[in-house]
Motif scaffolding. Structure first.
Motif, mmCIF file in Angstrom:
data_model
loop_
_atom_site.group_PDB
_atom_site.id
_atom_site.type_symbol
_atom_site.label_atom_id
_atom_site.label_comp_id
_atom_site.label_asym_id
_atom_site.label_seq_id
_atom_site.Cartn_x
_atom_site.Cartn_y
_atom_site.Cartn_z
ATOM 1 N N LEU A 1 19.558 -28.035 -1.290
ATOM 2 C CA LEU A 1 18.153 -27.706 -2.452
ATOM 3 C C LEU A 1 16.689 -28.846 -2.531
ATOM 4 C CD1 LEU A 1 20.317 -28.255 -6.261
ATOM 5 C CD2 LEU A 1 19.182 -26.223 -4.930
ATOM 6 N N ALA A 2 17.500 -30.001 -2.008
ATOM 7 C CA ALA A 2 16.480 -30.829 -1.107
ATOM 8 C C ALA A 2 15.243 -30.007 -0.047
ATOM 9 C CB ALA A 2 17.275 -32.288 -0.460
ATOM 10 N N VAL A 3 16.369 -29.765 1.014
ATOM 11 C CA VAL A 3 15.665 -28.536 1.685
ATOM 12 C C VAL A 3 14.821 -27.452 1.372
ATOM 13 C CG1 VAL A 3 15.873 -27.281 4.057
ATOM 14 C CG2 VAL A 3 17.656 -29.116 3.651
ATOM 15 N N ILE A 4 15.198 -27.050 0.804
ATOM 16 C CA ILE A 4 14.170 -25.992 -0.110
ATOM 17 C C ILE A 4 13.196 -26.393 -1.135
ATOM 18 C CG2 ILE A 4 14.154 -24.176 -1.964
ATOM 19 C CD1 ILE A 4 16.743 -23.959 -1.618
ATOM 20 N N ALA A 5 13.265 -27.726 -1.691
ATOM 21 C CA ALA A 5 12.241 -28.038 -1.573
ATOM 22 C C ALA A 5 10.940 -28.551 -1.174
ATOM 23 C CB ALA A 5 12.320 -29.427 -2.650
#
Length: 551
Positions: free
Chosen positions: A463-467
Motif C-alpha cells: 500500500l505504501a508502494v502504491i501511494a
C-alpha cells in the motif's frame, strides 16, 4: 500487587494493562517468562553489538534473537516449559559472547548491566527473576513508553525477518539495528529525544524489512495476481492452515498432493491463493472462515486438523484440541508441535496428513467467492485505469483500512464505516482487518473493486508502494497531498512496525482504533499527535465527516 503486567496489544485489560491473566489467554507465569526471555535477548545484544563492531557475527545468535522476539508476540506461544528452555539457551549464547569478547569486555557499553550478568539457577530462581524484570521495572512513565514502543516495533520487525529468513533472505542492517535497539532499551543515560530517534529509525528498518519480505515472497512464489478465492467447501477431508508463513504453505501443499486431502487457508493465510506458485495445486481448495479471533467456532466446524504456522493462536477448545498442531515459533501446552526439518530439510507433515484422512470433510459455513491479490505489481498493472478514474472524478478518495481484526464489539465500527463510505471511494486493505468488510457487496468503480486487498499485514508495504507511485504519477511533492486517508485498526506488534514504517515514509494524519495503544504515555502520545497528526476514532458519522471534508 499484580502477578504480571502486559499492555502490548490493543485488548489490554481496561485499556491500561493485563495484571492477572492476559486477555489473550496467557497465564501470569508465561507472561513473566516472556519478559525474562526479552530481558535475556537484551543481555545477548549488549555483547553482540560490540562483536559486530569488531566484525564478528554469529548466525545462531541472530536467529535466536529473532525467534525469541517472535515467540513473545501476542497470541504466538503459551508454552511455559518452552520459555524456560529458551531462557536457559539464551544464557548460554550470552555467556558464549562474553568468552569470545573476553579481551574487550572493558570496552563493552552496559557490560555491567544485570541483563548481561544474571544467572538462572533453579527453575524457582528463574521464575522469581522473571517476575522482577518486566515492563514496570522502568519507573519513568515516558521512558517506559518509548522503550516499549521501540521494543514492540522490534518484535514486529523480527517476525517479518523470520518469514524472510526461512526463504533464504536476510538484511544485515536490520539485524544490527535489532540488536542495537534492544540494548538501547537498557541504557538509562539515553534521553527521551534519543529514544524518539531510535523509534523513528526502527520505522526506517521496518520499511527495509517489509521490502525484503516482499522480495522474498515474490521472487520465490511470483507476484500476487488478482484472484477469485472460493469460500465454500468440498467433499474430501481437509487440512486448515492459518498464520502467515508461506514456506509452511508450500511444504504442506507438496506433501498433501495426491493424498486425497484438500488444503484450505484461514485468516492471514488467505493471500496464499494470490501467488502463482500455489495455483498449480488442484487440492488447494479455498479459504475457510474469517479472522483469527473466530477460530474457536470455525476450527470446530472444520472437522479436520488445523496447522498454526505463526501467531494468532487462541487457547483451544476441547472440540478441536486433538486436531490442532503448532509449528515454528508457535506453541501451546498439550498441543502437538511439528518441528523444523534438520539441516534445511522440509518439515514432516505426515502426522497431520494421516489424521486428516480419518476426518470428515469440512462443514460449510458460507459459499461464494472473494477477490484479492491487489499487491503493488497487480495495481501498477492497471495503474492507467486507476489514474484515469481519479482524474475523471470517478474515484474521489482512497481509504487505507489495513491492520488487524479483534474480538471487541467496538471493531464493528470498521464494518459500518466501510458501508457508509460514498460509492466513489475505494478501500485499500491488508491484514486480517479486511474480514470486517471484504465479504460486503460494495460494488466496483468502472471495473475496479471498491475493496482492494493487498494481502497479509506485512503487505501494508504494498500500500505504501502504491501511494508513492501515485505521488510520482500525479507529480506531487508530498505523499500527504494524495487523496488518501488512513483509518487503520491495530491489534499487536506487527501493526506497530507497520505504523512506524508509515511514519518514517512521511505519512501523516493516521487514525488508529478502536483505541490508541495503552503503552503510549500522555506525553509520548502528544508527541505523535503534534508531530504526525496521529489520532483515534470516534463515531462513524463524525469520522466520515472529518475524512470527507479533507481537501
Amino acid at each position: 500487587m499484580s502477578s504480571m503486567f502486559c499492555f502490548q496489544c490493543q485488548e489490554a485489560a481496561k485499556g491500561t494493562g493485563c495484571t492477572i491473566q492476559g486477555v489473550c489467554g496467557k497465564t501470569s507465569d508465561v507472561a513473566n517468562l516472556q519478559d525474562l526471555l526479552l530481558y535475556t535477548v537484551k543481555g545477548i545484544s549488549i555483547y553482540s553489538v560490540k562483536a559486530r563492531e569488531l566484525g564478528v557475527t554469529d548466525s545462531a545468535s541472530e536467529q535466536f534473537i529473532i525467534k525469541s522476539l517472535f515467540a513473545t508476540i501476542t497470541n504466538a506461544n503459551f508454552d511455559r516449559d518452552g520459555f524456560i528452555a529458551r531462557v536457559r539457551e539464551g544464557i548460554v549464547i550470552r555467556d558464549g559472547w562474553k568468552k569470545r569478547l573476553a579481551g574487550s569486555l572493558a570496552d563493552v557499553p552496559l557490560a555491567g548491566h544485570d541483563a548481561g550478568l544474571w544467572t538462572p539457577g533453579t527453575d524457582e530462581v528463574l521464575e522469581a527473576k522473571a517476575a522482577a524484570v518486566g515492563v514496570l521495572a522502568t519507573g519513568n512513565e515516558d521512558v517506559r513508553s518509548l522503550r516499549e514502543l521501540l521494543t514492540y516495533g522490534l518484535k514486529g520487525m523480527a517476525a517479518y525477518m523470520e518469514h524472510a529468513a526461512v526463504l533464504g533472505y536476510d538484511e544485515a542492517g536490520a539485524q544490527a539495528f535489532l540488536e542495537r535497539g534492544l540494548a538501547a532499551t537498557l541504557n538509562d543515560e539515553l534521553t527521551a529525544d534519543e529514544l524518539v530517534g531510535l523509534v523513528m529509525e526502527c520505522g526506517k528498518y521496518g520499511v527495509d524489512v517489509m521490502a525484503l519480505l516482499d522480495r522474498a515472497n515474490t521472487e520465490t512464489y511470483g507476484n500476487p495476481e488478482i484472484t477469485k478465492v472460493n469460500i465454500g467447501v468440498g467433499d474430501r477431508p481437509g487440512i486448515l492452515i492459518s498464520g502467515h508463513d508461506l514456506k509452511d504453505m508450500e511444504e504442506l501443499l507438496k506433501q498433501t498432493e495426491g493424498t486425497g486431502v484438500d488444503v484450505y487457508t484461514h485468516s492471514e493465510m488467505l493471500p496464499a491463493h494470490y501467488y502463482p506458485a500455489f495455483k498449480k495445486y488442484s487440492h488447494f481448495v479455498g479459504n475457510y472462515g474469517n479472522a483469527w479471533w473466530k477460530q474457536n467456532e470455525e476450527f470446530a466446524s472444520f472437522n479436520g486438523p488445523i496447522l498454526m504456522t505463526t501467531n494468532c493462536v487462541v487457547p483451544p477448545k476441547d472440540s478441536y484440541k486433538d486436531r490442532l498442531y503448532t509449528t515454528g515459533n508457535t506453541g501451546y501446552p498439550g498441543i502437538k508441535h511439528i518441528a523444523d526439518g534438520k539441516d534445511g530439510a522440509p518439515k514432516d507433515f505426515s502426522a497431520i496428513i494421516e489424521q486428516a484422512k480419518t476426518c470428515a470433510s469440512p462443514t460449510g459455513i458460507e459459499s461464494g467467492e472473494i477477490v484479492g491479490g491487489f499487491a503493488h505489481a497487480a495495481v501498477m498493472g492497471v495503474a492507467d485505469q486507476v489514474v484515469d478514474a481519479v482524474k475523471t472524478g470517478a474515484i474521489k478518495r482512497f481509504f487505507v483500512m489495513a491492520g488487524c481484526d479483534g474480538r471487541m464489539k467496538s471493531r464493528n465500527y470498521y464494518t459500518d464505516f466501510a458501508q457508509a463510505l460514498p460509492s466513489d471511494t475505494v478501500i485499500l486493505t491488508a491484514g486480517c482487518a479486511k474480514y470486517k468488510y471484504n465479504k460486503l457487496d460494495l460494488g466496483d468503480i468502472g471495473g475496479i473493486p471498491r475493496v482492494l486487498d493487498a494481502g497479509q499485514c506485512n503487505d501494508s508495504y504494498s500500500l505504501a508502494v502504491i501511494a508513492l507511485k501515485l505521488k510520482e504519477v500525479f507529480g506531487l511533492e508530498d505523499i500527504n497531498d494524495l487523496p488518501i486517508s488512513y483509518n487503520i485498526a491495530w491489534y499487536e506488534q506487527k501493526a506497530v512496525i507497520v505504523l512506524l514504517a508509515l511514519l518514517y515514509l512521511g505519512v501523516k494524519n493516521i487514525h488508529l482504533g478502536p483505541t490508541l495503544p495503552a503503552f503510549l504515555s500522555p506525553n509520548v502520545a502528544k508527541v505523535l499527535v503534534d508531530t504526525f497528526g496521529i489520532g483515534g476514532i470516534t463515531t462513524v458519522d463524525e469520522d466520515m465527516e472529518r475524512f470527507l471534508s479533507v481537501v
